[in-house]
Design a protein around this motif. Sequence first.
Motif, PDB file in Angstrom:
ATOM      1  N   ASN A 202      -2.474   0.491   8.227  1.00 45.66           N
ATOM      2  CA  ASN A 202      -1.102   1.783   8.721  1.00 45.66           C
ATOM      3  C   ASN A 202      -1.531   2.871   6.878  1.00 45.66           C
ATOM      4  OD1 ASN A 202       0.144   0.850  10.346  1.00 45.66           O
ATOM      5  ND2 ASN A 202       1.417  -0.470   8.784  1.00 45.66           N
ATOM      6  N   TYR A 203      -1.603   2.955   6.051  1.00 47.83           N
ATOM      7  CA  TYR A 203      -1.923   3.775   5.417  1.00 47.83           C
ATOM      8  C   TYR A 203      -2.429   4.461   5.324  1.00 47.83           C
ATOM      9  CZ  TYR A 203      -1.509   6.026   0.662  1.00 47.83           C
ATOM     10  OH  TYR A 203      -1.644   7.364   0.101  1.00 47.83           O
TER      11      TYR A 203
ATOM     12  N   SER B  78      -1.974   6.722   7.860  1.00 46.58           N
ATOM     13  CA  SER B  78      -1.356   8.134   7.396  1.00 46.58           C
ATOM     14  C   SER B  78      -2.070   9.168   6.506  1.00 46.58           C
ATOM     15  CB  SER B  78      -0.550   7.678   6.477  1.00 46.58           C
ATOM     16  OG  SER B  78      -0.708   6.804   5.330  1.00 46.58           O
ATOM     17  N   CYS B  79      -3.110   8.272   6.442  1.00 50.17           N
ATOM     18  CA  CYS B  79      -4.283   9.312   5.789  1.00 50.17           C
ATOM     19  C   CYS B  79      -5.427  10.353   6.133  1.00 50.17           C
ATOM     20  CB  CYS B  79      -4.662   9.112   4.584  1.00 50.17           C
ATOM     21  SG  CYS B  79      -3.555   8.363   2.931  1.00 50.17           S
TER      22      CYS B  79
ATOM     23  N   VAL C 267      -7.288   1.988  -2.257  1.00 51.24           N
ATOM     24  CA  VAL C 267      -7.347   3.018  -1.829  1.00 51.24           C
ATOM     25  C   VAL C 267      -8.538   4.026  -2.507  1.00 51.24           C
ATOM     26  CG1 VAL C 267      -5.347   5.048  -1.645  1.00 51.24           C
ATOM     27  CG2 VAL C 267      -5.231   2.740  -0.939  1.00 51.24           C
TER      28      VAL C 267
ATOM     29  N   PHE D 116       1.078  -1.466  -0.166  1.00 47.44           N
ATOM     30  CA  PHE D 116       0.256  -0.450   0.007  1.00 47.44           C
ATOM     31  C   PHE D 116       1.272   1.902   0.230  1.00 47.44           C
ATOM     32  CE2 PHE D 116      -2.990  -2.340   0.928  1.00 47.44           C
ATOM     33  CZ  PHE D 116      -4.565  -2.530   0.784  1.00 47.44           C
ATOM     34  N   PRO D 117       0.284   1.930  -0.762  1.00 47.42           N
ATOM     35  CA  PRO D 117      -0.353   2.718  -1.691  1.00 47.42           C
ATOM     36  C   PRO D 117      -1.284   2.029  -2.835  1.00 47.42           C
ATOM     37  CG  PRO D 117       0.522   4.351  -1.562  1.00 47.42           C
ATOM     38  CD  PRO D 117       1.448   3.581  -0.595  1.00 47.42           C
TER      39      PRO D 117
ATOM     40  N   CYS E 258      -4.501  -3.020  -4.579  1.00 53.78           N
ATOM     41  CA  CYS E 258      -4.366  -1.814  -3.133  1.00 53.78           C
ATOM     42  C   CYS E 258      -4.260  -0.388  -3.805  1.00 53.78           C
ATOM     43  CB  CYS E 258      -2.149  -1.926  -2.899  1.00 53.78           C
ATOM     44  SG  CYS E 258      -2.077  -3.038  -2.160  1.00 53.78           S
TER      45      CYS E 258
ATOM     46  N   SER F 135       3.033   2.721   6.166  1.00 58.49           N
ATOM     47  CA  SER F 135       3.149   2.801   4.887  1.00 58.49           C
ATOM     48  C   SER F 135       2.879   1.232   4.452  1.00 58.49           C
ATOM     49  CB  SER F 135       3.642   3.003   4.058  1.00 58.49           C
ATOM     50  OG  SER F 135       5.234   3.286   4.060  1.00 58.49           O
TER      51      SER F 135
END
Length: 321
Positions: free
Chosen positions: A188-189, A192-193, A124, A107-108, A120, A183
């Motif tokens: 996790n990703y 972070s977003c 997203v 990811f992403p 992925c 990431s």
Amino acid sequence: MQTVKVGNMSARTGEKVSGYVQVKGMDIELPVTIICGDKEGKTVFISGGVHNAEYVGIQTAIEIASEISPSQLTGNLIILHLMNRTGFEHRTMSLVYEDGKNLNREFPGSEQGTVADKICHTVVTEFQRNADYYIDLHCGDGYEELIPYVYCVGVADPEVAHKSREMAEMVNVAYLVQSPCGSGGAYNYAGSCGIPSILIERGCMGRWSKEEVKLGKEDIRNVLRYLGVLEGDVSERTYHPVDVGIVIYKNAAHTGCWYPTKRAGDTFKKGEILGQVKDYFGNVLESCIAEMDGILLYHVGSLCVIKGGSMVAYGENVNQQ
């Protein structure tokens, strides 16, 4: 009137719609249910099958999608039953069939990459972009024995990390791990977003049971109730997860036969041997020695261990200190 749209699927207020969303640029279709609540509110994304041999999470997603109705929701659910469909249908353990990649390391993703990258990227841009919160359902791989525990995002804005921890504390497991990554993994990703996110680990060794799925569904319901998306109060739990602190993941330096000396959930002291890798004549190739006092979260449960693959994961046991 609100509309929730994912790929070519959409649901309006009071509707539940099930169907398939196509991976961008591929013929692969992913099974999805959208439940658009009778009352407007936040949207929660739930995914199973990032690792396709982690069957408890997949079955939990399938059943929770069937059981929750729009009348119970103030908000919406987007449920991706099975993210790695081709891996599931070719029984590739937990790797994408076409390229051998682990989705939870990619990811992403990318629109121009291989199949895993495109999956992925689709998750997203079509799923996570709609989400206010995210619950990712996992369990031990087909060769991993584990104790149930939960991850929450750590590399995120403080408010996102705090909300993620509060979500994780609603899960009926003994231990909680705050991720140091921003990431690679789906949750996790997302964190972070700016999306509060958790990953639930329940079940292992390529098996699933009705009891594990029942517990998994109650985990989801408790998180949804806490978020105010599902009607009702948070139910009583056996556990209130506590931090395990630092987590150490140890990979094998050799391919061979794995002989663990501990089971998932066991505690141990620094310097103890957690397992050994031996050759096909019984000669020791390496020993896995604990670098701190801790508790074993998961370990390889099969005889086979592969160079570069996991042997154990363990964390600080705060109850020992």
